[in-house]
Design a protein around this motif. Structure first.
Motif: not given
Length: 240
Positions: A171-176
């Motif tokens: 999920a963090a890959m979406v923002a970063l």
């Protein structure tokens, strides 16, 4: 589901052979899984449906990105592990399901994790596809075990770290976007994963003392956070 060496489709003379092999293995496993589900579970349609979806995804990526001419026993064993995970998901919805059977199936899925990688290296069929398929199966197993433990009340919220850290990372890959880069192979990462899932399996056992369960869950959660933190910092620095 699977990344690694899958950023660009590969071009082989015969792309269909390993995909067809994957589908044949999947059909056999689906038949066995269906019989087991309808014979033991209160929600028998869920595991076959989940595994059928997994099988189609695997066949698609095998057809497009798998770099070898045969599917191999190594990947077939990972499919078996995925079928066990699908069955365990169905067990979550069956209040009468035996905790000991859940434990035994979890041990089998965990033990086979050491077999598929060894077979891949021994047969010369190691690939980024196989490594990622194996990792996603591990992640699914960890999530299912964590949900079971929460439902049983064996451990507290810290078990969510053990079961869902991988999915929070995705999920963090979406923002970063920097987190989407490839990570180098790491023994530390593999060792923490083994301890993580081993701890989850130990927490399933009704005979595990509550004090030991709490300590083990806390230690494992801290190790998982530490391991992910190292990878995140490395990726962010590399992408800076």
């Amino acid at each position: 589901m699977i990344r690694g060496d899958l950023r660009a489709p590969l071009r082989l003379k015969d792309r269909s052979a390993p995909a067809h092999q994957a589908l044949r293995v999947s059909v056999c496993l689906l038949a066995v899984l269906s019989l087991a589900s309808f014979g033991t579970l209160g929600a028998p349609l869920l595991p076959p449906a989940i595994f059928a979806a997994i099988a189609l995804i695997v066949a698609h990526y095998t057809l497009t990105y798998y770099p070898h001419g045969e599917f191999g026993l190594c990947n077939a064993i990972t499919l078996i592990r995925a079928a066990i995970v699908a069955f365990l998901i169905g067990a979550l919805f069956d209040t009468a399901f035996s905790v000991w059977l859940f434990f035994e199936l979890s041990v089998v899925a965990f033990a086979l994790d050491a077999v598929d990688g060894w077979l891949a290296r021994r047969s010369g069929l190691a690939s980024g596809f196989g490594a990622r398929f194996d990792m996603e199966t591990d992640s699914g197993l960890a999530a299912v075990l964590a949900v079971w433990i929460l439902m049983e009340g064996t451990a507290g919220p810290e078990v969510l770290v053990l079961g869902f850290a991988r999915y929070w990372f995705l999920a963090a890959m979406v923002a970063l976007p920097a987190l989407r880069a490839e990570l180098p192979a790491s023994f530390r990462r593999k060792a923490v994963c083994v301890f993580q899932i081993g701890t989850l399996i130990a927490l399933i056992l009704p005979v595990t003392p509550p004090s030991v369960a709490l300590l083990a869950a806390m230690i494992a959660a801290m190790l998982v956070i530490w391991s992910f933190a190292i990878d995140i910092v490395w990726l962010l620095r590399r992408g800076a």
